[in-house]
Design an enzyme around this catalytic site. Structure first.
Site, short mmCIF file in Angstrom:
data_model
loop_
_atom_site.label_atom_id
_atom_site.label_comp_id
_atom_site.label_asym_id
_atom_site.label_seq_id
_atom_site.Cartn_x
_atom_site.Cartn_y
_atom_site.Cartn_z
N HIS A 24 0.71 -1.45 -0.14
CA HIS A 24 0.05 -0.06 0.13
C HIS A 24 0.90 1.48 0.10
O HIS A 24 0.41 2.22 0.49
CB HIS A 24 -0.92 -0.04 1.31
CG HIS A 24 -1.93 -1.00 1.12
ND1 HIS A 24 -2.45 -1.66 2.13
CD2 HIS A 24 -2.68 -1.86 0.02
CE1 HIS A 24 -3.41 -2.80 1.98
NE2 HIS A 24 -3.33 -2.60 0.67
N CYS B 83 5.74 6.64 -14.74
CA CYS B 83 6.73 5.58 -14.83
C CYS B 83 7.05 4.73 -13.40
O CYS B 83 7.79 3.60 -13.39
CB CYS B 83 8.29 6.01 -15.18
SG CYS B 83 8.93 7.21 -13.93
N CYS C 215 10.26 11.31 -16.55
CA CYS C 215 9.17 11.17 -17.62
C CYS C 215 8.11 12.29 -17.68
O CYS C 215 7.34 12.20 -18.55
CB CYS C 215 8.55 9.90 -17.43
SG CYS C 215 7.18 9.66 -16.28
N THR D 240 -1.63 -9.35 11.12
CA THR D 240 -2.76 -9.28 10.26
C THR D 240 -3.42 -10.73 10.16
O THR D 240 -2.76 -11.89 10.44
CB THR D 240 -2.25 -8.77 8.71
OG1 THR D 240 -3.15 -8.88 8.04
CG2 THR D 240 -1.25 -9.89 8.43
N ASN E 122 -0.18 -13.50 16.20
CA ASN E 122 -1.32 -12.70 16.42
C ASN E 122 -1.97 -12.74 17.90
O ASN E 122 -1.77 -13.68 18.41
CB ASN E 122 -2.51 -13.12 15.52
CG ASN E 122 -2.41 -12.18 14.13
OD1 ASN E 122 -2.15 -11.05 14.05
ND2 ASN E 122 -2.94 -12.74 13.10
#
Ligand code: ZN
Length: 275
Positions: free
Chosen positions: A140, A151, A174, A212, A237
């Protein structure tokens, strides 16, 4: 390391299970870690949703954030430079104040000792990078970086001259539009990161999942892919998750303490094999 194990009462059975997980890691050919928001809670970053969550406290970002950026990049940049939305200010303050915890450091140390080949994270908080992890795949994005939409080049925030009179900034490579690297709502996962994730997961015969429950695409696919090819999944966890019934080793406890103990067990196995 000079680090002490964070305060946590290990039961004998958990300690034994961590020992078996260390043996699994030492016996594996290519170990890939997968981390999420739970790992950064001990760094003072609350989860986004639920009681005490960031969005609960500050309100939620727009669900079409990326489309808004594309419609008016200059406006989105002005909001980035001087946030007026409570959620944006709350997020920036929370992320800016956070420091890596023992869990981040233990994962970096496992990589340093060649016990971990790659780390895939869903977190944008930069804490794995600050802890020293090198082969890091941030699905993310990373809130401290900028990314060219043309690019895909990433830039450190200070590397580009941001002229408030000429927004959005343009890519020196670019001339494409540059935005924050964080993947916004409505924005596709950058293809380069996704491709490298699949390459690492295809090679992995052990996946270490921490902080997670890996229920969101694309992370949700990774443990299943490793299991499908006969590999093992180790889960760290504090509470059972949707993944737990499929995991090979479930290490129930906070990431900082459990991963630190796991590192110690891996080091102990190595010390024993030398003598
Ligand atoms: Zn570019």
């Amino acid at each position: 390391m000079g680090e002490t194990t964070p305060d946590f009462a290990f039961t004998e059975s958990l300690d034994a299970e961590i020992g078996r997980a260390a043996e699994t890691i030492e016996g594996a050919g290519h170990v890939v870690a997968l981390t999420g928001a739970g790992l950064s809670v001990e760094s003072g970053i609350p989860p986004f949703r639920g009681p005490g969550g960031l969005w609960t406290k500050y309100g939620e970002p727009p669900l079409d954030g990326f489309q808004r950026f594309l419609r008016d990049p200059a406006r989105a940049w002005r909001e980035r430079l001087e946030p007026t939305e409570p959620w944006a200010r709350g997020l920036a303050e929370t992320l800016g104040a956070a420091k890596p915890n023992a869990g981040h450091r233990a994962l970096a140390a496992l990589e340093e000792r060649d016990a971990l080949g790659a780390l895939i994270t869903q977190n944008i908080d930069d804490l794995h990078r600050q802890a020293g992890t090198r082969n890091l795949l941030e699905i993310h994005g990373n809130f401290t970086l900028l990314r060219c939409l043309g690019c895909g080049t990433r830039f450190e925030s200070g590397a580009l001259d941001i002229d408030p009179e000429h927004l959005p900034p343009r890519c020196p490579e670019c001339d494409g539009v540059v935005k924050g690297d964080t993947v916004q709502f409505g924005e596709p996962i950058p293809q380069d990161v996704l491709r490298r994730c699949y390459e690492e997961v295809e090679r992995a015969d052990c996946m270490l999942v921490a902080g997670t429950s890996a229920t969101v695409y694309p992370a949700a696919e990774f443990p299943f892919e490793v299991l499908r090819r006969g590999g093992t999944v180790i889960e760290v966890n504090p509470l059972e998750s949707e993944l737990t019934r499929l995991t090979t080793r479930f290490l129930q406890g906070p990431g900082g303490a459990v991963l630190t103990r796991l590192l110690e067990k891996v080091e102990a196995l190595r010390a024993r094999s030398v003598h």
